[in-house]
Design a protein around this motif. Structure first.
Motif: not given
Length: 588
Positions: A382-387, A519-523, A530-541
């Protein structure tokens, strides 16, 4: 923001175990050094010499305050660490006032006694500590290698004055910004320091949000004194602010015990931009600390005006060939079923890592890069926010739902400096879904690299064909169906706002009620996983998709006049698409 010292945190467990098993045994010595009694057996060739028949040396420097706190005792042994003993035929230890100066004390062992790990080497003559040192001391060791050797025991924890190396004829080099050397002086006597805490580090959030008005800090403290400490004050100062914020920490710290403590303050910060926090430990419950010099640590932060609601992204690597994957899938389900996390955590599953299966999408294999640049892989993972959490890869093996909860909580407290609002429009005629994402940023450079947006089409509740490790009916969740691009697209900003749009074709076998957009926005750093952290995410069902082309789905025949697609009046419609009041409808 400093990176928490993960070696010190993990060593905390070992220290507590040692204290518990030792009970009330009499303390016979204290150690002078930076490695907290731990030794590295990991080879780091960059800190070693590849030459034959040469002497190599390493040392640490201890300030006078560290030496004088042990006044009335004797330095008798130097403990030197080796990551490798191959080709070493002689090893010696020494104490000096300068790196190239004369030995104030020394000792050595022959080849037969040299071992990997700790080598406790007595000084030929014990060194009395009178409390009058004014220059500080270098404590180090040297060894002679007959061939290529990688013996220097080093932790990759940058620490001031903790790593001086002499590997060739060019002389000594201070490389303390790269790590710390495993070497300690062992002090014995009847006057060992009783009260002596050391603040190893202090960690502040990377960003302080003015709208919230709270700052959460975490510190690591060690008891170097032989007397148990039951509590202490923490004083916090912020550059440019006169007020001192005092917090009392009640915690039992026995000799060599390490404590990770945290506290919160409400500082009167009003200016945006960089700032510095300085923390001091004092006023021990048992009396005055004998060495206040090592009770101070500082860290930097940046003040921003506001942040946004955060949604944490968990990505799971799984396949039907993986017999352990159902266990981790259950961890995910337990987490997402918790009321606390229903609206703040989303998940995407990549069917890769342990072979592939019928649900594998092309992007799933692309993301194997996150393991270790596409080397050996495994599942479940797993990855959590790619952190990456201080490591070289964001990928890990989940061991419990509590572990996932802890990691998610760690991400939720990080301010989100960009918003992610997601909408989806379904066109029934073309069988396409158009995703529209918009938002704002509260800081222009909230990522180190140009921020990217990735959009996934995900399907839930897919019945497995042959899931290994499952005894009953297994249902796949969060399956990656489509992605805008594997590595996302660079966001185009209009000031501090953005709008992004992409379109997905829906296959006939997708069950629409089970669809979800994430959707996610990331670096994105293509050279460092190791430097690809997710800055935030959003969703719609799917239930919240809007529909174009067909205005509604009708279970019953509407009362208004109905026309077929050729414009003919229909009085007894069957299943199909019709026109009612100028709008397209479906009759089921």
């Amino acid at each position: 923001m400093s990176i928490p010292n993960m070696r010190k945190i993990s060593y905390l467990l070992l220290t507590l175990l040692a204290v518990c098993t030792a009970g009330n045994a009499q303390v016979t010595n204290v150690n002078l050094g930076y490695c907290d009694g731990d030794v590295s057996r990991t080879v780091h060739s960059e800190f070693c010499s590849s030459e034959k028949n040469v002497w190599v040396s390493g040392a640490i420097w201890l300030p006078a305050s560290d030496i004088n706190v042990c006044a009335g005792n004797e330095l008798k042994i130097i403990r030197a660490g080796l990551a490798q003993k191959i080709s070493i035929d002689t090893m010696c230890v020494w104490v000096r006032e300068t790196l190239d100066g004369n030995n104030l004390a020394e000792g050595g062992i022959p080849k037969a006694d040299i071992q990997k790990g700790w080598n406790e080497i007595p000084l030929n003559t014990s060194m009395a500590l009178d409390g009058n040192n004014t220059t500080g001391l270098y404590i180090g060791y040297s060894y002679h290698q007959t061939s290529v050797n990688q013996g220097m025991s080093v932790f990759l924890d940058p620490t001031p004055n903790a790593l001086f190396l002499k590997l060739d004829d060019e002389g000594w080099v201070d490389r303390s910004d790269e790590g710390l050397l495993c070497v300690e002086g062992m002090v014995f006597g009847d006057n060992l320091p009783k009260l002596n805490l050391r603040l190893a580090s202090i960690d502040t959030p990377e960003y302080y949000v003015l709208d919230k008005g709270k700052m959460h800090l975490t510190g690591i403290v060690k008891n170097l004194g032989v007397q148990t400490v039951t509590g202490f004050d923490v004083e916090t100062r912020i550059d440019g602010i006169d007020e001192v914020y005092t917090t009392h920490i009640d915690s039992v710290l026995e000799f060599q015990g390490i404590k990770v403590f945290d506290f919160e303050i409400s500082p009167a910060i009003t200016q945006l931009g960089k700032g510095r926090v300085t923390v001091t430990i004092n006023k021990l419950n048992e009396g005055d600390d004998l060495n206040m010099v090592d009770n101070v640590a500082s860290d930097e932060f940046e003040a921003v005006e506001h942040d946004y609601s955060r949604i944490v992204l968990i990505e799971e690597f799984t396949t039907e060939w993986c017999s352990n994957c159902p266990r981790v899938a259950e961890y995910m389900h337990q987490l997402l079923d918790k009321e606390t996390y229903k609206d703040v955590v989303v998940a995407v599953c990549h069917h890769s890592g342990y072979d592939t299966d019928w649900l594998t999408a092309p992007c799933d294999n692309s993301y194997l890069w996150y393991y270790n640049d596409g080397g050996s892989t495994y599942a479940p993972a797993a990855m959590v926010d790619r952190s990456a959490r201080g490591g070289t890869t964001p990928v890990f093996l989940p061991t419990s739902v509590d572990q996932l909860v802890s990691l998610v909580n760690g991400r939720l407290v990080k301010p989100a400096l960009v918003s992610v609002n997601v909408k989806a429009e379904l066109d029934d005629e073309t069988n396409k879904v158009t995703v529209k994402v918009n938002g704002s940023r509260s800081k222009e450079d909230f990522t180190a690299n140009p921020a990217r947006i990735t959009v996934y089409l995900v399907e839930n509740n897919i019945k497995a064909r042959n899931q290994q490790g499952s005894t009953g009916e297994f249902v796949h969740q969060h399956v990656t169906r489509k992605v805008n691009t594997d590595w996302g697209e660079v966001i185009e900003w209009n000031g501090n706002d953005y709008n992004y749009e992409c379109t997905f074709d829906l296959r006939a076998d997708y069950v629409r009620d089970n669809l979800q957009i994430i959707a996610m926005i990331y670096d994105y750093d293509p050279n460092d996983a190791s430097k690809n952290d997710v800055a935030n995410a959003g969703t719609v069902y799917y239930a919240d998709f809007t529909t174009t082309g067909i205005s509604a789905v009708q279970a019953e025949v509407p009362s208004s006049t109905m026309y077929d697609l050729y414009g003919r009046v229909v009085t007894q419609p069957t299943k199909g698409i019709y026109i009612v009041n100028g709008q397209k409808v479906i009759v089921k």
